[in-house]
Design an enzyme around this catalytic site. Structure first.
Site, PDB file in Angstrom:
ATOM      1  N   SER A 151      -0.244  66.551  47.567  1.00 23.41           N
ATOM      2  CA  SER A 151      -1.237  67.627  48.005  1.00 23.41           C
ATOM      3  C   SER A 151      -2.505  66.793  47.562  1.00 23.41           C
ATOM      4  CB  SER A 151      -0.991  68.905  47.203  1.00 23.41           C
ATOM      5  OG  SER A 151      -0.896  68.667  45.722  1.00 23.41           O
ATOM      6  N   ASP A 394      -6.810  74.619  37.722  1.00 25.55           N
ATOM      7  CA  ASP A 394      -6.459  73.488  38.354  1.00 25.55           C
ATOM      8  C   ASP A 394      -7.084  72.136  37.997  1.00 25.55           C
ATOM      9  OD1 ASP A 394      -5.782  71.771  40.373  1.00 25.55           O
ATOM     10  OD2 ASP A 394      -5.928  72.921  42.020  1.00 25.55           O
ATOM     11  N   HIS A 397      -6.238  68.956  41.392  1.00 29.25           N
ATOM     12  CA  HIS A 397      -6.803  68.562  42.828  1.00 29.25           C
ATOM     13  C   HIS A 397      -8.440  68.611  42.378  1.00 29.25           C
ATOM     14  CE1 HIS A 397      -2.917  70.450  43.728  1.00 29.25           C
ATOM     15  NE2 HIS A 397      -2.932  69.640  44.394  1.00 29.25           N
TER      16      HIS A 397
END
Length: 417
Positions: A151, A394, A397
């Site tokens: 990702s 998070d 990312h």
């Protein structure tokens, strides 16, 4: 008549003298103010902004205003440098780019600070040009580019999609039911952008216990994932991204035989660690490119390990990432594993490069590890809008827009070289 002629000549002489005097005056003041302004430029101090970090170290950076970029050398090291302030923000916003995934749209999810958008990467020996979507699309006209991996790779592809959409709206021509594989076309430039989800690059099957998925995988380290390899003949440019999924409890196989594991603590099974698995997976992926018989000459990039920035805990023990500006290198501690994983990746692509020279393939390193280890401010943190993970951050990312856009500036510069 003679008197009138004499009078006119006298007037003309006076006019000529007056014009000469005016011209001399203009020249004098022009030179005077030019010299004065030159001294101002030479001796006026450059404005600086000083920050103090949480360990009381002074962080001095030069404020950079809009000016044309000039490359001093096409051979300088793009990956050694510093982040410097820049008054300009991103080429796009979270409103202007219609393809930003909800989880990466930090501002939509409540992030308020925007200072983290006003830094640009400055290599020590040259300038890194601001991303030019026109240059990118014209350079890659008629080509196909694929992002293969996890990702984080998708994150970079989404950044590139936003940057390119400032000059041409892309058309999505393929999306599978699980959103694992997507294809976009820029028809005006005959350019195709693809994303292939392959979190290990090699064949992986999730382990199931009592009917429930465990989160661990069986990895066939000598067999690449067919989901991307069967499309390899279509690709001109490939960007590989992988590492974070190897930190799970995975079991490792070669020739269908169990050879070890990662963090399994199982009896009679050797824990080979994530480094061994990462090495084997990239080795298999690069070998697939060099052994491909029906492929074009491929330009392959390895995007090195992207560091996470959890502080005061891990992702599931209250760790977060709340910083709003870059840190200084002296604050980077406990990062030995980051450098280890990066070095493993680099070793494998260097080996592939030697073989690729005979095959007509090109292998390059998009070395972002050191660049991004000092950008803890670029993650979504709590602002990633996951209703099932409220309270969890998070810190892996990257926000869009954000410092990840720099990766594509580096990518374009390397393609141009």
């Amino acid at each position: 008549m003679a008197s009138a002629s004499h009078s006119r000549n006298h007037i003309f002489k006076k006019e000529r003298l007056k014009n000469l005097f005016n011209a001399a005056s203009v020249l004098f003041y022009t030179v005077f103010f030019t010299v004065l302004f030159s001294f101002y430029l030479l001796y006026h101090p450059r404005s600086t902004v000083n920050y103090t970090t949480n360990i009381n170290q002074e962080y001095n950076q030069t404020t950079v205003f809009t000016q044309p970029y000039k490359n001093d050398s096409r051979s300088c090291n793009l990956f050694k440098g510093q982040w410097i302030l820049d008054e300009r923000g991103s080429l796009y916003t979270n409103f202007s780019c219609k393809t930003i995934p909800y989880k990466r749209n930090c501002f939509l999810n409540g992030r308020e600070d925007r200072d983290f958008l006003h830094w640009r990467w400055k290599p020590d020996q040259c300038e890194l040009p601001r991303f030019s979507p026109e240059t990118f699309l014209s350079t890659l006209r008629g080509k196909k580019m694929a992002f293969i991996g996890d990702s984080i790779g998708r994150n970079q592809m989404e950044s590139l999609l936003c940057l390119l959409s400032t000059v041409e709206t892309p058309k999505e021509v393929y999306k599978d039911a699980e959103d694992l594989f997507r294809t976009w076309e820029f028809s005006k430039h005959n350019f195709t952008l693809m994303a292939f989800w392959s979190q290990f690059l090699v064949t992986a099957t999730e382990r199931v216990f009592n009917g429930s998925a465990t989160g661990g995988f069986d990895l066939q380290l000598d067999k690449v994932d067919q989901n991307w390899s069967k499309k390899l003949h279509l690709m001109d440019y490939v960007i590989f991204s992988d590492a974070h999924w190897f930190f799970r409890q995975n079991y490792l196989y070669e020739s269908n035989n169990l050879i070890g594991c990662v963090y399994c603590q199982a009896p009679n099974v050797t824990d080979l660690g994530p480094s061994f698995a990462i090495k084997s997976a990239f080795q298999a992926a690069f070998k697939e490119i060099n052994m491909c018989k029906n492929c074009k000459k491929i330009f392959a990039f390895l995007r090195t390990f992207s560091p996470s920035h959890f502080e005061n805990g891990t992702w599931n023990t209250g760790g977060g990432c709340n910083r709003t500006r870059p840190i200084v290198r002296e604050e980077v501690v406990g990062r030995d594993s980051d450098w280890e994983f990066k070095n493993i990746q680099v070793e494998q692509i260097e080996m592939a490069r030697k073989i690729g020279e005979y095959k007509g393939n090109r292998f390059e390193i998009l070395d972002i590890t050191e660049i991004m280890v000092i950008r803890p401010d670029g993650h979504p943190g709590l602002y990633w809008g996951n209703p099932w993970m409220k309270g969890y951050s998070d810190c892996i990312h990257w926000c869009l827009p954000g410092p990840i856009d720099t990766w594509n500036e580096l990518l374009l510069e390397m393609i141009k070289r």
